[in-house]
Each structure stands twice: as C-alpha cells, then as structure tokens.
Design a protein around this motif. Structure first.
Motif, PDB file in Angstrom:
ATOM      1  N   VAL A  31       6.989  -5.517   4.089  1.00 27.99           N
ATOM      2  CA  VAL A  31       6.382  -4.507   4.309  1.00 27.99           C
ATOM      3  C   VAL A  31       5.564  -4.676   5.173  1.00 27.99           C
ATOM      4  N   TRP A  32       6.088  -4.710   6.107  1.00 30.13           N
ATOM      5  CA  TRP A  32       6.208  -4.511   7.539  1.00 30.13           C
ATOM      6  C   TRP A  32       6.284  -3.331   8.357  1.00 30.13           C
ATOM      7  N   VAL A  33       6.290  -2.118   6.990  1.00 30.57           N
ATOM      8  CA  VAL A  33       6.395  -0.682   7.871  1.00 30.57           C
ATOM      9  C   VAL A  33       5.203  -0.460   6.994  1.00 30.57           C
ATOM     10  N   HIS A  34       3.624  -1.081   7.050  1.00 28.21           N
ATOM     11  CA  HIS A  34       2.790  -0.534   6.678  1.00 28.21           C
ATOM     12  C   HIS A  34       1.404  -1.213   8.172  1.00 28.21           C
ATOM     13  N   HIS A  35       2.416  -1.248   8.358  1.00 27.12           N
ATOM     14  CA  HIS A  35       1.926  -1.336  10.566  1.00 27.12           C
ATOM     15  C   HIS A  35       2.157  -0.419  10.901  1.00 27.12           C
ATOM     16  N   MET A  36       3.236   0.589  10.707  1.00 23.22           N
ATOM     17  CA  MET A  36       4.093   2.099  10.884  1.00 23.22           C
ATOM     18  C   MET A  36       3.397   2.969  10.369  1.00 23.22           C
TER      19      MET A  36
ATOM     20  N   SER B 167       6.205   5.529   0.421  1.00 22.20           N
ATOM     21  CA  SER B 167       5.465   5.097  -1.587  1.00 22.20           C
ATOM     22  C   SER B 167       6.193   3.846  -1.409  1.00 22.20           C
ATOM     23  N   PHE B 168       7.406   3.758  -0.861  1.00 21.05           N
ATOM     24  CA  PHE B 168       7.625   2.015  -1.468  1.00 21.05           C
ATOM     25  C   PHE B 168       7.122   0.524  -0.760  1.00 21.05           C
ATOM     26  N   PHE B 169       6.536   1.042   1.003  1.00 22.42           N
ATOM     27  CA  PHE B 169       6.044   0.307   1.684  1.00 22.42           C
ATOM     28  C   PHE B 169       4.493  -0.158   0.823  1.00 22.42           C
ATOM     29  N   THR B 170       3.940   0.901   0.610  1.00 26.04           N
ATOM     30  CA  THR B 170       2.190   1.056  -0.101  1.00 26.04           C
ATOM     31  C   THR B 170       2.853   0.036  -1.697  1.00 26.04           C
ATOM     32  N   ALA B 171       3.955   0.644  -2.804  1.00 21.16           N
ATOM     33  CA  ALA B 171       4.096  -0.279  -4.017  1.00 21.16           C
ATOM     34  C   ALA B 171       4.032  -1.765  -3.307  1.00 21.16           C
ATOM     35  N   ALA B 172       4.913  -1.958  -1.934  1.00 14.00           N
ATOM     36  CA  ALA B 172       5.307  -3.444  -2.142  1.00 14.00           C
ATOM     37  C   ALA B 172       3.902  -3.879  -1.583  1.00 14.00           C
ATOM     38  N   SER B 173       2.827  -3.236  -0.859  1.00 10.95           N
ATOM     39  CA  SER B 173       1.530  -4.256   0.423  1.00 10.95           C
ATOM     40  C   SER B 173       1.001  -4.542  -0.984  1.00 10.95           C
ATOM     41  N   LEU B 174       0.722  -3.274  -2.175  1.00 10.75           N
ATOM     42  CA  LEU B 174      -0.266  -3.597  -3.223  1.00 10.75           C
ATOM     43  C   LEU B 174       0.131  -4.803  -3.826  1.00 10.75           C
ATOM     44  N   MET B 175       1.485  -4.764  -3.989  1.00  6.73           N
ATOM     45  CA  MET B 175       2.211  -6.072  -5.354  1.00  6.73           C
ATOM     46  C   MET B 175       2.061  -7.488  -4.186  1.00  6.73           C
TER      47      MET B 175
ATOM     48  N   ALA C 254      -3.367  -0.187   2.242  1.00  5.25           N
ATOM     49  CA  ALA C 254      -2.001  -0.623   2.012  1.00  5.25           C
ATOM     50  C   ALA C 254      -1.763   0.324   1.990  1.00  5.25           C
ATOM     51  N   SER C 255      -3.192   1.846   0.972  1.00  6.01           N
ATOM     52  CA  SER C 255      -2.528   2.835   0.546  1.00  6.01           C
ATOM     53  C   SER C 255      -2.508   4.315   2.102  1.00  6.01           C
ATOM     54  N   VAL C 256      -1.451   4.487   1.491  1.00 10.17           N
ATOM     55  CA  VAL C 256      -1.075   5.555   3.030  1.00 10.17           C
ATOM     56  C   VAL C 256      -1.875   6.651   3.918  1.00 10.17           C
ATOM     57  N   PRO C 257      -2.011   7.406   2.327  1.00  7.05           N
ATOM     58  CA  PRO C 257      -3.294   8.552   2.511  1.00  7.05           C
ATOM     59  C   PRO C 257      -4.979   7.554   3.940  1.00  7.05           C
ATOM     60  N   VAL C 258      -5.303   6.578   3.165  1.00  8.09           N
ATOM     61  CA  VAL C 258      -6.678   5.894   3.718  1.00  8.09           C
ATOM     62  C   VAL C 258      -6.714   5.160   5.271  1.00  8.09           C
ATOM     63  N   ASP C 259      -5.189   4.680   5.053  1.00  4.87           N
ATOM     64  CA  ASP C 259      -4.649   3.702   6.428  1.00  4.87           C
ATOM     65  C   ASP C 259      -4.867   4.914   7.630  1.00  4.87           C
ATOM     66  N   TRP C 260      -4.470   6.080   7.076  1.00  3.16           N
ATOM     67  CA  TRP C 260      -3.937   7.272   8.080  1.00  3.16           C
ATOM     68  C   TRP C 260      -5.095   7.414   8.728  1.00  3.16           C
TER      69      TRP C 260
ATOM     70  N   PHE D 213      -1.681  -0.600 -10.278  1.00  3.47           N
ATOM     71  CA  PHE D 213      -0.411   0.670 -10.386  1.00  3.47           C
ATOM     72  C   PHE D 213      -1.747   1.702  -9.910  1.00  3.47           C
ATOM     73  N   ALA D 214      -3.145   1.850 -11.516  1.00  3.47           N
ATOM     74  CA  ALA D 214      -3.374   3.074 -10.782  1.00  3.47           C
ATOM     75  C   ALA D 214      -3.830   2.866  -9.017  1.00  3.47           C
ATOM     76  N   VAL D 215      -4.174   2.529  -8.077  1.00  2.00           N
ATOM     77  CA  VAL D 215      -4.432   2.373  -7.245  1.00  2.00           C
ATOM     78  C   VAL D 215      -3.045   3.546  -6.867  1.00  2.00           C
ATOM     79  N   LEU D 216      -1.767   2.503  -7.168  1.00  2.00           N
ATOM     80  CA  LEU D 216      -0.461   2.685  -6.489  1.00  2.00           C
ATOM     81  C   LEU D 216      -0.685   5.129  -6.679  1.00  2.00           C
ATOM     82  N   PHE D 217      -0.797   5.279  -7.790  1.00  2.82           N
ATOM     83  CA  PHE D 217      -0.629   6.215  -7.819  1.00  2.82           C
ATOM     84  C   PHE D 217      -1.692   6.937  -7.528  1.00  2.82           C
ATOM     85  N   MET D 218      -2.881   6.895  -7.478  1.00  2.00           N
ATOM     86  CA  MET D 218      -3.904   8.046  -6.938  1.00  2.00           C
ATOM     87  C   MET D 218      -3.163   7.947  -5.579  1.00  2.00           C
TER      88      MET D 218
END
Lengths: 182, 645, 203, 340
Positions: free
Chosen positions: B313-318, B329-337, B385-391, D103-108
């Motif tokens: 998940v290291w890229v979520h700092h970048m 998207s991949f690193f969002t998924a990993a960070s949520l996982m 972990a969510s890219v847009p909010v992280d921006w 999953f919902a969060v990821l999707f949105m």
C-alpha cells in the motif's frame, strides 16, 4: 559513576558553546551601516612601515555552509557563469585554478565584484547587496578548494561538468598578489 | 512429544538456585554495565532510553504547539521550526515508537513468555542497544549544535539533497537512520530466533501466545522493510558526500525513486509500530475479561495478513504526485483491504469482552482508550485511502490528526496499558491506581482536544509543516484550542512520571502474578532473576499458567553450571538440542563504538568508512573469537549434574 | 539443604549440545541475515530497472562495461562452490586437517575473486558521479564487494580459529554456516553480473 | 449587575468559533465541479464511518457494561462453547458487512476519481505553473512568444470554462492546492503533469503550497481569480502589453532607481532593461492584489516594508534587503504602482 556525569556535562556544554558555525544560518543579515569597499586592499604592498588596517575578514560567510551555498545559488542566478563558465573560465578567467590575478583573499574578491576590473569584469556596486557579495566571494574561494570540505557545497542538481566544490583539491594560490596578507 | 515423561522424580532444590544465579550472574560496576547481556537488562534499557526520547520528542511537540497557538507567532523562526518538527517526527518514529514497542517490550518479554533463560544471541542484542543509543545521540547532539535535520522525517529529495540542504544536517539524519535500523534488524533476528527455537516444550505454534505471534510477524516485517530505508538513506548520503546522481533529474536520476523506496519502508513501518500495540491489547483483554481470547486463529491470521498487505500500500502516500489511474485504483483497493484484518481483530476483542467477565482495572482502561482513539484513526484512514478525498486532505492537518490518532492510539495507549501491566513485573512494585486513572483521563482528554481539532484545521485548508500562518486564514482559534489540549497531555505525562518514581520507591509489592494472568512471565518472581526460570517449564495450552495441569512437568537435564538453554523445533517445539549462550562481554560495546566511529566519520570524509572499517574488523574478531568453557564434554551423552535418578 | 519434591519431568540430558543444519540457531540467524541482504539487493535491482525507465538508452552515454573480467570472475565464483561444499561436508566430522584445507581453499578463491573484482571495477566504463546509471552500477557492485570482503574476513577468521584447539563444537557448525553464506555471495554475484554486463547489452 | 457583557462575550466567542469554519480556503466549500465531486464523496464516506463509529462504540459500551466483576482472583473461564458459537456468528457477519461496505467505498471512490479527472475539454485555457522557492510562476503559453503572458502568484481564469494546469518545478517539490477548486497536485522536478480545474462562480479563491519546500513553505500562497469572459479578455489584453513609460517625474525617478539598484538583478519589467528571471515578473505588479506570494496586501506601506526588509517578513526568502534613501523608495513605489 557519579564523577562521569559532571565531566560529560562539561564536555557537552563545551561542544554546544563552541557551536557549529558551519550550520549557522543568518537569515536576516543586518543591513550594513556603510559601504566598506574602499577599505579593502588589492595590493599586498604598502608604502611605509604600517600597513593600512584591513577590515575584519567576514569569517561568518566562509564558515557557514548555508552562506556558501547561497553564494553558489547567486553565482548562477546573477549569471557569473556567463563569463566564468562554472569556474572553468571563458570570457573571464577560470576560478577553479590556483592563479589569482587580483588576489585570493575574500576582500580581494569582494573588491573585484564591487569595483569591477579592467578587461571586462563589470562593477556590481549597488546592484548586489554587500552580504551577498561576501557570500559569492566565499563560494568563489570554495571552487579552488580554499574552504574546509565540510563547508563547501556538494553536487548540484545539474549536468555533471566538474567535481563539486567539496571534492576540489586545494589549489595553493599564486598570482600577482595571491599571497595571503598576514 | 516424543520424549517420554518420567513418572515421579525427586527434584533437589536450593543448591540449584545458587548455581543458576552464579552461572547467569551479570557483572556489576561501571564496566559491568557495558558487559551486561541479559535480555531483561537490555529490554529495560531500550524502554527507558526510548521513553526519554519520547519525553524529548514531546518537548519539541510542545514547542511547535506554542509556536502555532497564534497567527504570526515569533517563538520559533522558520529555521528552528523546521529542525524541531523534523527531529520531533524522526525521534517519535525511529527513536521512540519502534525501539519501545518492538525492541523494548520484545526483548524484555519474549524470552520470558517463551519460557527460556535468555534471548538468542544476547551479545548481538546488547550491540543493537548501543548502536541505537548512538543513533539517537547523533540526531539530538546535532539539534543542539544547530545541525538538526530540517527536511522532514521523510527527508524528501531534492529538498534534503546536496543542493538545497547545505551543511551536514541531512547527513546526520541519514546516518541516524542507519544506526537505528541496524539496531532494529539485530533485535529482529534475536527475537525471531528466540521465538522459533527457544520456546518451552509443548508451546506449539498453535499454542503460542498471540504476543509471540505478533513479535514474530513484526520481526519478519522489520527484516523486509528496514533494508528499504537503509538503501534510500544511503543513496541520499552518497548523493550528498560522494556525488552520486540517484536523485538528480538532469542526469537520469529521479525524485520519485526516493519516495517509492522510502514508503516501501514507511508504510510497513506503521504496522511495525501498530502491531505491537495490538499484541499488548490481545494480551491484556483475556487477562481482564477472565477468559481465553475469542478468535485466536482469526486474530493470528489477521496479524499475518496485515504485515503482508502492509507491503502493498506504499503508493497511497504518493496519490498527489499524479500517478496513472490504474495504479491509483489498485492502491485504493489495497489500502481499503487492510482495514479488514484490523476490523477482524476489533470484532474478536469485542466478542471476548462481551462473553467474558470484565475487570476494568487500570491497564484495561488504557485498552478502552485504545479502542476509542484507534477506531477514529482507522475510520479516518478509510477517507485517506480514497484517492479523490486524499487529494484534498493529503499533507494537511487532517493527515496530522489521522496519523496521531493511529499512532498514539495504536501505540501509545497500548504502551501505557502495557507499562501499567508489566511495570509490576519489572520493578516488583504496583503502580498507584488513582494517579494512573488521573494520568489516563488527562491524557485522553488532552489528546482528543488537541488532535480532533486538527481534523477541522485540515479541512479548513491548513497545510502541514508550516511554521506560521497569517491571521486572515482564521486558523488561530482552532490552533489555540489544540495547543491548550497539548498542555493537558503534558500534565498527564508528568503524573505518570510522578507515579512511576513514587511507586518504584514505595509501591505495594506485586508478587509473581498480581493480575492472575495466564502467560509464562507471570510464573517467575517479580523482578525476574537473571536465570528467569528456576525450573524450565513445559506448556499445555495457549495461556500457559491458566492451562497448566495440576502437576505440569518441568524440564530437567539442562546444565546449570554453564549458561545453557534448551533448543526446540519451530513447529511443535520438541526439544532438539541444548545450546550454550554467550555470557557477559565488553566486545559488543567496543564494536558498537568502532562502528559508530566509522559511520560518523563517513559523513565528513568518504574515506571514513574505509579507515573506520579496520577497528570494526578488529573488534568483531575480538567479539567472535572463541574463549571460555570448552563445550567438548557436552558431546557426551550424559553428564554429571543431571537430576534424573 | 536441598528440599525434596516429587513431580513429573521432561528429561533432556540426552540431547546433544551442538547441532548441524537447520536446527542450529546460528543457521537460522544466518538465514535471516541473508533475507535482509537479499532484500537490499532486490531493492537495488528494482531501482536499477526503475532508473532504466527514466532515460531513452541504457547505458545513457557510456559504453556497456567490458564483459571479460565479469565472465572470468563469474566462473571463479562458480568454481569456488567446490571448496565451500567441501567445507560443509567435512565440518561435522571435526577433522581439523580437512577443515583447514577447505577453508584455505575458500579463502584463496575469495582472494582471486577480489583481485578480479578490482579489474572489473576498472572496466565498468562509467564512474559513479557521472549519472544515475553510473551511481546504481557502482552501488550494485560496491554492495556485492562489501559482502565479498566480509565473507573473506569471516573465512580467514575461521581459518585462524581452526589452528587453535577452539575449533570444535559450535565452531564446526559455524564453518558449515559460513559455506551457506558463501552460496549467497555466489548467487548474488551471478545476479549482479547479469544486470551489469547482461542487461546493458539488450535493455 | 449588567448581564450584557457575559452574553455578548459568549456571543463573540460563538462568532469567533464559527469564524474558524468560514473562509474560501476550505475543501468543503467547493466552487467548481471537481471540488464538488470530491466534497460529495467526502460526505458519503463521512456518514458511513460515522455510523460505523456509533455502532462500534455502542458495542464496546454494552460489552463493558455486561458481566462486570472486581473479584481479584476470579478464575478464568476455561471453556465457553455457547459464547464462542454466538461470537463466531456475530463476528463473521460483521466482517461480511465490513467487506461489503469497503467495496461500496472503493466503487464510489473510483467513480468519483474518474469523474474528477474526466472533466476535460478540447479547447481549454492552458496555464503553466512553475513552483519556485517560495512563489509561483504563472504562464499562459502561446505559440507566439510575444503572446505569452507571464505573471506570478495570481491566476486569472474565466468562469465556467475548463482550464488545464501544467505543472513543473524549478527547484524542489511543491504542491499546488486550491481547496475550493480541486485537490492538490505535486510539482516535481524532472516531471511535468497536467490536471483540470473549473470554477463556476466569480470570485477570488486562495491556494497554498502543500508539500514541505523549505524555510518559507508557510508563506507560499497564490490565488485564483475567476471572472466573466469579458473581464478575463480585458485582463489578458492588458497583460500582453509591455510596461508603459511613466508619465510623472516621480515615477520616472522610480524607474531609474529600479534600474540602478539591486531590483534589476532579479526582476523583469517588460519594456525596460530589466529582464532577469530570478524573481517574479513585475511588468504588471500594480494590477495584483497581494505581494510576496499572498503574504502582504499590495499597498504602499506593505511594498515599502517588503522592499526594505523582506527578511523580516519571510526569513530565508530569496529577496535581498534594499537600503534605499526615503526619496528613492517613495519614487520606486510610485513607479511600481503605475505598472497596471
């Protein structure tokens, strides 16, 4: 065990008091009261017995890595490289060798920058603030290895054209008035 | 167990105790201090030293809060402020959190919980401690000499590089990294080997207390994560001293390479700090709910999964560097996982409390503080972990709030819980209950006032790492509130110090097992003698003390005239052979001094590492050269001093 | 005065006090150490390929390193596996003469490797300060040379110990573990060689 | 006694408190579609985690309230199959719900990310932003060199039109962030990247550097001024002109001061001899609202203070102090203010 504590405190405070001039960062240089340019001496020769009093050498610039790196930045941004080409010389003389036409002391370099020299070195009087001239002078000296290696700048984020100042071998100055005035 | 248990055996006592005490004795006096290699001594040193660094880092935090309490405040200038926040971050991460949570607790507790007499490789362990101290001193003496690192605890290039940080500030930082990481790696080897090879017979993998599982997993995470930061700090140092061009874009270098390598270490580092916290929680919850923990296997699986996912998940700092959308998207998924394994642990703790009989004693109070605080931090992590909010919230005070909730919640609250829990074991005396509760409430309230406020500051647009702000930004009120909260936290920590010194002098005697807890460290006296266990135990369940048979067998046949331990195999901890551990020695200390000279010299001259290597080699040979007892007789099948008749 | 108590015991007095192979604790620590160093090499390899993506040609301005000494050194590294394996085989027997022979052989190979490494360094056709390519190449080979020197010193120390009566017990196990570590040095040498000499010719 | 002071004190305290949540430099006050999308996502995730927080805290509170005991030597429960069975059921369903929610969060999140990055245009306005320690160089590139606008720290854009921002850095890493417009984007040396913004409501929207960049990271602001098409076109035309020759004698003296002192070493004023690119372009300084990267208002007094002692205001910045005679200083400021 107890004897060691005062000893170590003494040692530590001595270290701190000696301070680390290399890391000194004078962010707000006090504006000079008056220009001292005319007091610097270009020639090492003096008529009579008593040499003129030399102004205090601005050691704070030569001992501070920050000031020297500022000098490096200004050297590039004021386009000194336009003539001196990264110290290798072009229109102007090279700065990384051991030959000093007008003297290697900071005061000499200061005077050269402020007053200008015949054959093309312009005068930067009024254009460059005095403290910046001292910074540039310190940097110029670092190019021929005249500053301590832990103060001289390391490589820049540029193309590699010559060893960085900290890796320059020390060049013992020679030249018309190159000998240090003591 | 393939070894038959003898029936009724006559065990002489008394003299054995004397012999063990003599065999395992550690030297005293000034030089003796530097020769001590017992894990309890080194573990306590790790704890005390890192706690001192915690207090020093706290002083810096208070200075920052003072500076930021009002707009255009002039207490610290930008130069000093940058050094202060950099040294604060570096101290808390490298000199406090990991040395305390992993090295301190690990070195002290792991051999005790394993039921063995000392840590594997005790000299490497002591060496690691000295290197850590030198690394810490390097950073702090640097700060006092105006050479404090000033490019942030992450020291991104090019700002920390040769052009933009003149002098030796970043070099000191980079070498501090080398010192502390070599120390952490050394301890990781000691702890992992102890867990895999020196567990008491019967403590199979399936019966290992969760704290041992976590220490093992963390050791592995250290072994794979710390090299990254050593590589990257060495690259930085070489860029600065011998003019390599790793991070110079004009000749093929790359500034993002630094960030990738740094965060490849940096994110697992978060789990290296946080997992010891959950280890303490998983240890305390069963004790204070009076039942075995619910979900042993899910918890262990979660811990392993967390460590694995932590490397992905290291890229979520970048996210703000402008990456391809696919990798975002991949690193969002990993960070949520990575939320899932932590959630599993939370649910298991909740279930344990639900079905147990809760005793809300002082250590458990801190565990509840952890639940509350870490929950907030973990949930705001979902936002990050969510890219847009992280921006939006990246590099703002929102992130400052988030990671203080995660790190103080995930490490400091469990740490204080663990200290209140284990200090009676370490000092032999109980801590004062009232002062402990006062400490908790001051710290808890102060913490939330300080850091919850920062969420709002971040959303209101206050970036991190600013030394001041203009009144027009309207950040003054919230900052004042946050600074007030910091004062309350400081008061809480002072109460803890008072409590500690007072109870150490006059506290109630604890006895071996004041909490009626279940793991093996409670089967020895408080404080433990240098041989730890008079009779080496065998284990019959996950909570060794609770699950012990009325007549649980003990181990005999380990020599007590030399420092010998029993080596068992990794899976089912069957006895395999016996191993003589090295005794006290001055060489680890001398080697650490030689290594320090070489490393520090290399900052000032590139030849330092070459010349400095010579004394290192000499001291290493001195360290490794065999001496002492001749182990030859032990090859014989049976020896005198065996208690079997 | 000894008090007397009766209870069941697990008697381990029959167990040996030296173990060869996987149950030895130092063997395990050595594995961890190789994991640490292997991660370092892996990260440098990753950096090498990452930096590759930042320029159009590789090497950017220099000629690829001269391959001759690299191949020679690679062959010497592979041959050195023989004394290393031999040392591992004779260590448990405790036969001092054979152990000395094996260690001396390994040390000689290490010296030849180091000499050849010196020629390799002189034939890389790049300097570490010229550009990022030079920096990563020198770091790779420098890190490996560090391992080579360390391993030589360890072998030499063990050789020294083997002339004293201390070469017994766990020291014998250390000789076997030293060979494990030499395998690691050889494997990483082959990988480093492949990157430095191989990839610069087709990447 | 007079009851009013405490009440008004309370009132002003409340007002002060509320003031902490106002201001345009705020991720939750979007002014354009990108920031609105992100704000929507923020609130969705906020309510999800708020519910999760309430559920967990309630769970822990109820669990803590059941079966409390203070008995010192309470023997541990050794086996509890009924409890374990119920807990297994509860934990498994909680984990399932957690996974589905994530999953919902990821999707949105992915959808919103695509939306934010997908608002492009074939005929955008292009602005090149270059980060410097510690100010922003703003260029409106054009194929013809004399049609290129260069300014600093103030970005003018027309309302309602997509704008593409190209990023680059002259020294260290900076990060371009105007929270009410869009998220942040790093300016990396050696890299250039592009992202889109759009503002739908006329106004001035502040932004700051968000990546630590050295001594004056704190004072590295900019502002985006969104205006209607006509005003923007007028501004564009004005910016393309070189500086007018000063008409009144004081300003003419000021121009001379500029040319004979340190100013000329670093700054450009198009139409004069000054052409150094070290500091911000001052050709139209008089038209800007703020100076020193949004640190001071563009007033006579602030300019004077800045010119004479910039190191007091932004210690460590790259502008040198200037010792000017009072007359010269006044003339210089007069001249600078004529640069509309």
């Amino acid at each position: 065990m107890r004897g060691y504590i005062p000893l170590s405190i003494l040692l530590a405070s001595a270290l701190v008091l000696a301070g680390c001039k290399r890391e000194e960062r004078e962010l707000r240089p006090s504006p000079p009261a008056s220009e001292v340019v005319n007091e610097t001496q270009v020639s090492g020769l003096n008529p009579g017995a008593n040499p003129l009093p030399t102004p205090p050498t601005p050691a704070m610039y030569e001992e501070s890595a920050y000031a020297v790196s500022e000098g490096k930045r200004l050297f590039n941004q004021y386009n000194c490289s336009g003539c001196h080409a990264n110290g290798g010389g072009g229109i102007g003389p090279p700065l990384m060798d051991n030959y000093w036409v007008y003297g290697s002391q900071p005061q000499n370099i200061f005077t050269t920058i402020v007053e200008g020299r015949p054959n093309g070195m312009p005068s930067f009087r009024n254009r460059i603030p005095q403290y910046q001239v001292w910074e540039i002078a310190a940097y110029v000296r670092s190019m021929s290895g005249l500053l301590p290696k832990d103060v001289a700048p390391s490589r820049s984020d540029q193309l590699y054209v010559r060893p960085p100042e900290q890796s320059m071998p020390k060049q013992t100055p020679v030249g018309v008035t190159g000998e240090p005035q003591k | 167990m393939n070894m038959a248990l003898s029936e009724q055996i006559v065990i002489p006592q008394g003299n054995a105790e004397l012999r063990l005490a003599r065999t395992w004795a550690q030297p005293r006096g000034f030089w003796g201090w530097f020769m001590n290699v017992h894990h309890t001594a080194i573990g306590v040193r790790f704890m005390v030293t890192s706690f001192i660094f915690f207090l020093l880092g706290g002083v810096l935090a208070a200075m920052m809060r003072l500076q930021l309490s009002r707009p255009e405040n002039g207490v610290l200038g930008p130069d000093l402020y940058n050094q202060v926040f950099t040294v604060h971050g570096s101290t808390m991460i490298f000199l406090f959190a990991v040395p305390m949570m992993f090295q301190g607790f690990g070195v002290y507790l792991v051999p005790l919980i394993c039921g063995t007499r000392n840590i594997a490789f005790p000299r490497l362990n002591a060496f690691s401690y000295y290197l850590y101290v030198v690394g810490g001193l390097l950073l702090w003496v640097g700060l006092l000499l105006k050479t404090g690192a000033d490019a942030g605890w992450f020291s991104y290039v090019p700002l920390s590089g040769p052009e933009f940080t003149p002098g030796k500030r970043s070099d000191f930082w980079a070498q501090m990294i080398t010192f502390t990481e070599v120390s952490a790696l050394g301890v990781a080897i000691c702890i992992a080997t102890t867990i895999l090879r020196q567990r008491a017979p019967g403590m199979t993998l399936n019966r290992m207390p969760i704290i041992l599982w976590e220490k093992l997993v963390i050791s592995m995470a250290v072994i794979f994560a710390m090299p990254a930061v050593m590589v990257v700090s060495s690259m930085l140092l070489m860029d600065r001293t011998i003019n390599t061009q790793f991070f110079n874009p004009s000749v093929g270098g790359d500034v993002l390479l630094y960030q990738h390598l740094f965060w490849f270490f940096g994110h697992p580092e978060v789990y290296i700090i946080f997992l010891p916290g959950t280890a303490i929680v998983s240890t305390l919850v069963p004790v204070f709910t009076r039942r075995h923990i619910f979900g042993y296997i899910p918890i262990v699986t979660s811990v392993v999964a967390t460590a694995f996912l932590g490397f992905g998940v290291w890229v979520h700092h970048m996210f703000a560097t402008g990456l391809p959308q696919m990798s975002e998207s991949f690193f969002t998924a990993a960070s949520l996982m990575i939320v899932v394994p932590t959630a599993v642990q939370f649910y298991c703790w909740l279930a344990t409390i639900w079905h147990g009989r809760l005793q809300l004693k002082l250590p458990m109070l801190w565990v509840f503080g952890f639940f509350f605080v870490f929950l907030i931090g973990g949930l705001s992590g979902v936002m990050l972990a969510s890219v847009p909010v992280d921006w939006q919230v990246h590099d703002t005070f929102f992130v400052v709030a988030h990671f203080h909730y995660v790190l103080i919640g995930g490490a400091l609250f469990p740490m204080f819980g663990g200290l209140y829990f284990w200090i009676p074991k370490i000092t032999g005396r109980m801590m004062n209950d009232f002062l402990g509760k006062l400490h908790f409430w001051l710290f808890f309230i102060g913490f939330n006032v300080t850091f919850f406020t920062m969420h709002f500051l971040g959303l209101r647009g206050m970036p991190r790492r600013v030394y001041t702000y203009t009144p027009e930004m309207h950040w003054g009120g919230l900052n004042m509130l946050a600074s007030g909260g910091a004062l309350i936290m400081v008061a809480g920590v002072i109460v803890f110090l008072v409590n500690f010194f007072q109870s150490r002098a006059t506290g109630r005697l604890a006895g071996p097992n004041p909490w009626a807890a279940g793991s093996l460290e409670w089967a020895v006296p408080s404080p433990p003698p240098h041989y730890n266990f008079l009779e080496l135990p065998t284990v019959n369940g996950r909570e060794a003390v609770w699950d012990a048979l009325p007549n649980q067998p003990i181990v005999t046949g380990v020599r007590d005239d030399i420092p010998e331990v029993l080596v068992t195999n990794s899976l089912d901890s069957e006895p395999q052979h016996k191993d003589e551990l090295p005794g006290p020695s001055i060489w680890p200390f001398l080697t650490s001094i030689a290594v320090s000279i070489a490393f520090i010299w290399s900052i000032f001259s590139s030849w330092g590492i070459a010349y400095g290597a010579i004394p290192v080699v000499i001291t290493l040979i001195g360290w490794l050269w065999p001496r002492g007892h001749s182990p030859a007789p032990r090859l014989e099948t049976r020896m005198e001093g065996t208690w079997t008749r | 005065m000894d008090s007397v108590r009766q209870r069941p015991v697990l008697d381990v007095s029959d167990l040996p006090s030296v173990a060869f192979g996987r149950s030895n604790t130092t063997w395990l620590a050595n594995v961890f150490y190789m994991m640490i160093e292997g991660t370092m090499f892996a990260l440098l390899f990753a950096s090498y390929f990452y930096l590759r993506t930042r320029t159009s040609s590789w090497p950017p301005i220099q000629a690829p390193p001269n391959v001759g000494y690299g191949i020679a050194n690679g062959i010497v590294f592979l041959l050195s596996l023989i004394p290393a394996r031999y040392a591992q085989k004779v260590a448990p027997t405790g036969n001092r003469g054979k152990i000395q022979l094996a260690l001396a052989g390994l040390a000689v190979f290490a010296i030849v490797n180091m000499v050849l490494r010196g020629f390799e360094l002189a034939n890389l056709n790049c300097r570490w300060y010229e550009n990022a390519y030079g920096s990563i190449v020198w770091s790779l080979i420098g890190l490996h040379t560090g391992h080579l020197i360390t391993e030589f010193l360890e072998t030499a120390t063990l050789l020294g110990v083997s002339f004293t009566p201390k070469m017994e017990g766990t020291r014998l196990a250390d000789v076997a573990i030293n060979s494990d570590y030499w395998y690691f040095v050889v494997v990483s040498a082959v990988l480093v060689d492949f990157l430095i000499y191989g990839t610069t010719r087709f990447l | 006694m007079n009851p009013i002071p405490p009440i008004s004190g309370l009132g002003s305290a409340v007002a002060l408190f509320l003031a902490q949540f106002t201001g345009e430099h705020n991720s939750l006050h979007p002014a354009g579609p990108q920031a609105s999308d992100i704000e929507w996502l923020y609130w969705v995730i906020f309510w999800i985690i708020f519910v999760a927080f309430i559920l967990m805290i309630t769970g822990f509170a109820r669990a803590a309230a059941r079966n409390r005991t203070q008995a010192a030597e309470m023997l541990p429960i050794m086996s509890d199959p009924e409890g374990d069975r119920r807990a297994t059921w509860a934990v498994s369903s909680a984990v399932a719900i957690t996974v589905l929610t994530l999953f919902a969060v990821l999707f949105m999140s992915v959808i919103t990310g695509k939306k934010v990055e997908g608002r492009t245009s074939t005929n955008p306005i292009t602005i090149q932003i270059t980060g410097h320690q510690w100010w922003w160089e703003v260029q409106y590139p054009s194929p013809q060199a004399d049609q290129t606008i260069t300014t600093a720290n103030e970005i003018h854009i027309p309302v309602g039109r997509p704008v593409v921002i190209l990023t680059s850095s002259a020294d260290v890493i900076h990060s371009f962030w105007a929270p009410s417009v869009n998220g942040k984007r790093d300016l990396l040396p050696g890299y250039s990247s592009a992202f889109w913004i759009q503002i739908d409501k006329p106004g001035t929207y502040p932004g700051r550097c968000a990546e630590f960049c050295g001594l004056q990271h704190a004072h590295m602001g900019f502002s985006i001024i969104a205006e209607d098409d006509n005003t923007f076109k007028q501004w564009e035309q004005q910016q393309l002109k070189p500086a007018a020759d000063p008409a009144d004698p004081e300003a003419a003296h000021g121009k001379q001061v500029f040319a004979t002192h340190a100013c000329i070493m670093c700054h450009t004023i198009r139409g004069t001899d000054a052409g150094s690119r070290m500091g911000p372009d001052l050709t139209h300084l008089g038209s800007r609202q703020m100076i020193a990267a949004e640190t001071l208002p563009n007033t006579r007094g602030a300019l004077a203070g800045w010119i004479i002692d910039p190191q007091r205001i932004k210690p460590g910045n790259h502008m040198a102090p200037n010792l000017l005679e009072p007359d010269d200083l006044q003339a210089l400021i007069t001249y600078l203010q004529t640069l509309q």
